[in-house]
Design an enzyme around this catalytic site. Structure first.
Site, short mmCIF file in Angstrom:
data_model
loop_
_atom_site.label_atom_id
_atom_site.label_comp_id
_atom_site.label_asym_id
_atom_site.label_seq_id
_atom_site.Cartn_x
_atom_site.Cartn_y
_atom_site.Cartn_z
N LYS A 35 -7.73 -179.66 -49.65
CA LYS A 35 -8.45 -179.46 -48.38
C LYS A 35 -7.52 -179.66 -47.18
O LYS A 35 -7.47 -178.84 -46.29
CB LYS A 35 -9.65 -180.41 -48.26
N ASP B 105 -13.91 -191.61 -51.16
CA ASP B 105 -13.46 -190.26 -51.47
C ASP B 105 -13.21 -189.57 -50.12
O ASP B 105 -14.15 -189.24 -49.42
CB ASP B 105 -14.55 -189.53 -52.27
N TRP C 13 -20.79 -184.42 -54.20
CA TRP C 13 -19.62 -185.15 -54.71
C TRP C 13 -19.94 -186.61 -54.90
O TRP C 13 -19.55 -187.22 -55.89
CB TRP C 13 -18.41 -184.96 -53.78
C1 LIG Z 1 -13.53 -180.74 -53.10
C2 LIG Z 1 -14.04 -182.12 -53.21
C3 LIG Z 1 -14.09 -182.82 -54.43
C4 LIG Z 1 -13.70 -182.19 -55.74
O1 LIG Z 1 -12.35 -182.07 -55.83
P1 LIG Z 1 -11.62 -181.57 -57.18
O2 LIG Z 1 -10.19 -181.78 -56.86
O3 LIG Z 1 -12.01 -180.13 -57.36
O4 LIG Z 1 -12.11 -182.40 -58.30
C5 LIG Z 1 -14.53 -184.13 -54.43
N1 LIG Z 1 -14.93 -184.73 -53.30
C6 LIG Z 1 -14.92 -184.10 -52.10
C7 LIG Z 1 -15.37 -184.80 -50.88
C8 LIG Z 1 -14.49 -182.77 -52.03
O5 LIG Z 1 -14.47 -182.13 -50.85
#
Ligand SMILES: *Cc1c(COP(=O)(O)O)cnc(C)c1O
Length: 356
Positions: free
Chosen positions: A190, A166, A99
């Protein structure tokens, strides 16, 4: 049989969230209508987004001068939206996984990107330390929890520039000093709600300093000004998010959630460390994620990996297969997962080990 849900995302939600969301799908706010078929501009939905926003601010102790946005496009949209709005000349990024890597790729479209450190050569099995963040960077971007690799940075980094993170897979699992950040973003699927909405917490004064033209929908100021209602927001995920946030507050807030999360993670890591068969993939125990626990079979037991997945599946465990880039197993222990599920997994590991 109720399943033990270890999926990495979309992932387990509390029964409270699911039940209340299901109820609102049938009859929302006693309107005699489903939440799926009402105007996002109704006063009933306005109350939902207002309360959800207030609860994010309360739970994370967001100071004055920040806006909470509810956006579509997933966390991946933020990989470009964020530098679009905040990258003037140069930004610093820490490369700790897929990511982070994707975020770096997008940021390069908007300016110079200084990748201050990377653990890619070791398949992201640790968090790089001792790197230097240039004082002239517009911000330092990091991924607080690396969902795929099971590493986590649980402390707001001390660097000479503003932070951007993030926090998709560990938001609401620890207190955060929001005042150090220009922006925090997190996809909901999540630790918060079904997929479809992303929370962005942005410092209002950080906006409006880039020279480039920003398309209306990608400009944070559009959504700040319109309270995330410039266009139709993801109504149902926001409703579900509100239920989760209420539930988090009822449980006692972030500090209580963190205690539960630490207890769950400790239970599983202790079992892995005590095992003759399983071994964790993260090299430094200080880097271990309390949200996603990655482990494999030791080389002498490697051929039993598939058998263990089948064995655990028969006992009601779902989602423990590791991501294809790591292999082995990954148990995601998000906030909604009960300790009893972790204990069931540990029993299952012990039983399997005793058999072989
Ligand atoms: C799941 C995840 C993403 C991607 O998320 P989307 O909503 O599918 O774009 C980005 N960063 C992290 C840390 C993630 O766990």
């Amino acid at each position: 049989m109720k399943k033990h849900n270890f999926y990495a995302g979309p992932s387990i939600l509390s029964e409270y969230t699911i039940k209340n969301t299901a109820d609102a799908v049938l009859n929302f706010a006693d309107m005699g209508l489903s939440i799926l078929e009402i105007s996002h501009r109704s006063k009933q939905f306005q109350a939902v987004i207002d309360e959800a926003t207030a609860l994010v601010k309360e739970l994370l102790e967001v100071p004055e001068g920040y806006s909470v946005l509810w956006l579509g496009g997933g966390a991946s949209m933020q990989f470009c939206m964020l530098p679009y709005n905040l990258l003037r000349n140069k930004a610093a990024y820490l490369d700790t996984g897929t990511w982070a890597h994707n975020a770096i790729k997008e940021a390069k479209l908007f300016g110079e990107v200084d990748v201050v450190a990377s653990s890619e050569a070791a398949n992201y099995t640790y968090i790089p330390k001792g790197f230097t963040v240039p004082a002239d960077a517009d911000y330092f971007h990091y991924t607080s929890n690396n969902t795929i690799y099971g590493t986590e940075i649980r402390k707001d980094p001390d660097v000479p520039v503003r932070l951007v993170a993030d926090m998709s897979s560990d938001i609401f699992s620890r207190p955060v000093d929001v005042s150090k950040y220009d922006a925090i973003y997190a996809g909901a699927q999540k630790n918060l709600a079904p997929a479809g909405v992303t929370i962005v917490i942005v410092r209002d004064d950080a906006l409006g300093h880039v020279d480039r033209q920003i398309p209306t929908m990608l400009d944070y100021r559009t959504h700040v000004k319109k309270g995330s209602m410039f266009n139709t927001p993801p109504v149902l995920p926001i409703y579900a998010a509100l239920q989760t946030l209420r539930y988090y507050k009822m449980l006692g807030g972030i500090k209580e959630l963190e205690k539960l999360d630490l207890q769950k993670a400790e239970t599983l890591y202790n079992a892995i460390d005590a095992s003759k068969m399983f071994v964790g993939t993260v090299t430094d125990p200080g880097d271990r994620s309390i949200m996603n626990v990655c482990f494999v079979m030791k080389p002498e037991y490697k051929d039993l990996e598939k058998d263990f997945v089948d064995f655990a599946t028969e006992r009601g465990m779902v989602g423990i297969k590791g991501h294809r880039s790591v292999g082995g197993f990954r148990a995601s222990l998000y906030n909604a997962l009960p300790l009893a599920s972790v204990e069931a997994l540990v029993d299952c590991m012990k039983e399997f080990e005793a058999k072989h």
